[in-house]
Design a protein around this motif. Structure first.
Motif, PDB file in Angstrom:
ATOM      1  N   LYS A 278       0.668  -1.012   0.109  1.00  0.00           N
ATOM      2  CA  LYS A 278      -0.199  -0.030  -0.224  1.00  0.00           C
ATOM      3  C   LYS A 278       0.823   1.382   0.004  1.00  0.00           C
ATOM      4  CE  LYS A 278      -1.978   2.119   3.862  1.00  0.00           C
ATOM      5  NZ  LYS A 278      -2.907   1.718   4.848  1.00  0.00           N
ATOM      6  N   ASP A 279       0.241   2.773  -0.629  1.00  0.00           N
ATOM      7  CA  ASP A 279       1.049   3.654  -0.318  1.00  0.00           C
ATOM      8  C   ASP A 279       0.695   4.204   0.944  1.00  0.00           C
ATOM      9  OD1 ASP A 279       2.305   5.281  -1.313  1.00  0.00           O
ATOM     10  OD2 ASP A 279       1.326   6.252  -3.640  1.00  0.00           O
ATOM     11  N   ASN A 280       1.203   5.929   0.876  1.00  0.00           N
ATOM     12  CA  ASN A 280       0.349   6.689   2.440  1.00  0.00           C
ATOM     13  C   ASN A 280       0.788   5.469   3.457  1.00  0.00           C
ATOM     14  OD1 ASN A 280      -1.330   7.444  -0.204  1.00  0.00           O
ATOM     15  ND2 ASN A 280      -0.203   8.578   0.472  1.00  0.00           N
TER      16      ASN A 280
ATOM     17  N   SER B 247       1.013  10.633   4.893  1.00  0.00           N
ATOM     18  CA  SER B 247       0.727  11.605   4.161  1.00  0.00           C
ATOM     19  C   SER B 247       1.406  12.019   2.732  1.00  0.00           C
ATOM     20  CB  SER B 247       1.095  13.193   4.902  1.00  0.00           C
ATOM     21  OG  SER B 247       1.691  13.378   4.838  1.00  0.00           O
ATOM     22  N   LEU B 248       2.055  10.594   3.044  1.00  0.00           N
ATOM     23  CA  LEU B 248       3.407  11.053   1.739  1.00  0.00           C
ATOM     24  C   LEU B 248       3.087  10.103   0.465  1.00  0.00           C
ATOM     25  CD1 LEU B 248       6.908  11.728   2.916  1.00  0.00           C
ATOM     26  CD2 LEU B 248       5.075  13.358   1.917  1.00  0.00           C
TER      27      LEU B 248
ATOM     28  N   PRO C  13       5.592   8.114  12.434  1.00  0.00           N
ATOM     29  CA  PRO C  13       7.334   8.435  12.347  1.00  0.00           C
ATOM     30  C   PRO C  13       7.441   9.543  11.568  1.00  0.00           C
ATOM     31  CG  PRO C  13       5.773   6.973  10.959  1.00  0.00           C
ATOM     32  CD  PRO C  13       4.941   7.093  11.997  1.00  0.00           C
ATOM     33  N   VAL C  14       8.625   9.570  11.835  1.00  0.00           N
ATOM     34  CA  VAL C  14       9.247  11.524  11.647  1.00  0.00           C
ATOM     35  C   VAL C  14      11.114  11.060  11.441  1.00  0.00           C
ATOM     36  CG1 VAL C  14       9.726  12.348  13.962  1.00  0.00           C
ATOM     37  CG2 VAL C  14       8.795  13.855  12.158  1.00  0.00           C
ATOM     38  N   VAL C  15      11.157  12.053  10.412  1.00  0.00           N
ATOM     39  CA  VAL C  15      12.943  12.716  10.465  1.00  0.00           C
ATOM     40  C   VAL C  15      13.594  13.782  10.874  1.00  0.00           C
ATOM     41  CG1 VAL C  15      15.175  12.285   9.574  1.00  0.00           C
ATOM     42  CG2 VAL C  15      12.854  11.229   8.714  1.00  0.00           C
TER      43      VAL C  15
ATOM     44  N   PRO D  52       7.036  17.604   1.792  1.00  0.00           N
ATOM     45  CA  PRO D  52       6.313  17.680   2.317  1.00  0.00           C
ATOM     46  C   PRO D  52       4.950  16.687   2.962  1.00  0.00           C
ATOM     47  CG  PRO D  52       6.604  17.801   0.138  1.00  0.00           C
ATOM     48  CD  PRO D  52       7.606  17.013   0.388  1.00  0.00           C
ATOM     49  N   GLY D  53       4.779  17.813   4.342  1.00  0.00           N
ATOM     50  CA  GLY D  53       4.066  16.452   5.559  1.00  0.00           C
ATOM     51  C   GLY D  53       4.589  16.157   6.128  1.00  0.00           C
TER      52      GLY D  53
END
Length: 281
Positions: free
Chosen positions: A70-72, A116-117, A225-227, A233-234
């Motif tokens: 799946k995407d996103n 969101s990506l 999740p975050v970097v 974007p997002g």
């Protein structure tokens, strides 16, 4: 296809899809995933596809357009991409890359997504890529390995594809924050072009790492999740919560401003009434 020595995600046949996922979520803080794989087929260079992905995501067994999944998604994707979609599109439009932008395929890249990506398949994931390297992994006569290591919020990917039993650096990204409780998996898909995508083994290791009190505070649990310091974007990092003192000062000065405005309003109103009475008399 479950074979004796390996699992074949896709055969060398068009329009096939396959995936393997673990059933139990991973709650390890620091870990290492070693992947023993083999990609082979009848297609000549750049006439094969599409590759496979290794996942650490919140959802499992969700088919989709990103290497069969799946995407996103929420989590981490590491992609072993064997077909240069963007380059072929540029050639069809009679345009050429500048030397600094061109990537040589097969190519390994990584992406962290907070849901969101969207993975840009036409551009081989370039807009959301954290890092990557060229990896000639097709039709080799020796074993090929890839390792994903996640330690102290640092994501590294290394490869052993030269038959020398030596790890070679591919991706190194600090400040990667992944929640615990996600699932490991791997998936693949073929379209007009195809390959055999075989997974020989997936081995997960828990890593024991000492942390200072400052590192313990920095590596607190996250839920998305975050970097860190990554402008995508997002993918803005969550705002730090305000301290008690800052919140108190904001409330205090807001109240002072309100009281001041009320006092000014009362004075102006009284002046207006006085002048109104004078005009009346």
């Amino acid at each position: 296809m479950v074979m004796t020595q390996y699992i074949r995600l896709t055969p060398d046949v068009q329009s096939k899809r396959g995936a393997v996922w673990n059933r139990v979520p991973c709650y390890l803080r620091d870990w290492e995933m070693q992947v023993h794989f083999k990609i082979h087929g009848q297609g000549k260079k750049n006439l094969n596809g599409d590759g496979f992905a290794i996942w650490y995501t919140k959802d499992r067994m969700q088919p989709g357009p990103v290497f069969g999944s799946k995407d996103n998604f929420l989590g981490l994707g590491v992609f072993v991409d064997t077909y240069p979609n963007e380059e072929k599109q540029q050639e069809a439009q009679k345009r050429r890359y500048s030397p600094g932008n061109q990537r040589v395929f097969p190519y390994i890249s990584a992406m962290v997504n907070n849901g969101s990506l969207t993975y840009d398949h036409d551009r081989d994931g370039r807009p959301t890529e954290l890092g990557g390297c060229t990896a000639m992994v097709r039709n080799l006569n020796h074993d090929t390995f890839l390792v994903i290591r996640y330690v102290k919020r640092r994501l590294t990917v290394m490869i052993d594809i030269d038959g020398k039993h030596e790890w070679r650096d591919c991706i190194d990204v600090p400040g990667v924050r992944l929640p615990r409780g996600y699932y490991f998996g791997t998936s693949s898909v073929t379209g007009d072009l195809s390959d055999n995508h075989d997974i020989i083994s997936l081995k997960l290791y828990q890593l024991t790492v000492e942390r200072t009190p400052e590192e313990e505070k920095r590596d607190r649990e996250v839920f998305l999740p975050v970097v860190d310091n990554l402008k995508l974007p997002g993918m803005e990092a969550p705002l730090e919560p305000m301290s008690g003192l800052a919140l108190f000062l904001i409330v205090f000065f807001s109240l002072v401003a309100v009281v001041f405005a009320v006092v000014i309003g009362v004075i102006v109103y009284n002046k207006w009434q006085e002048q109104s009475r004078k005009h009346f008399y």
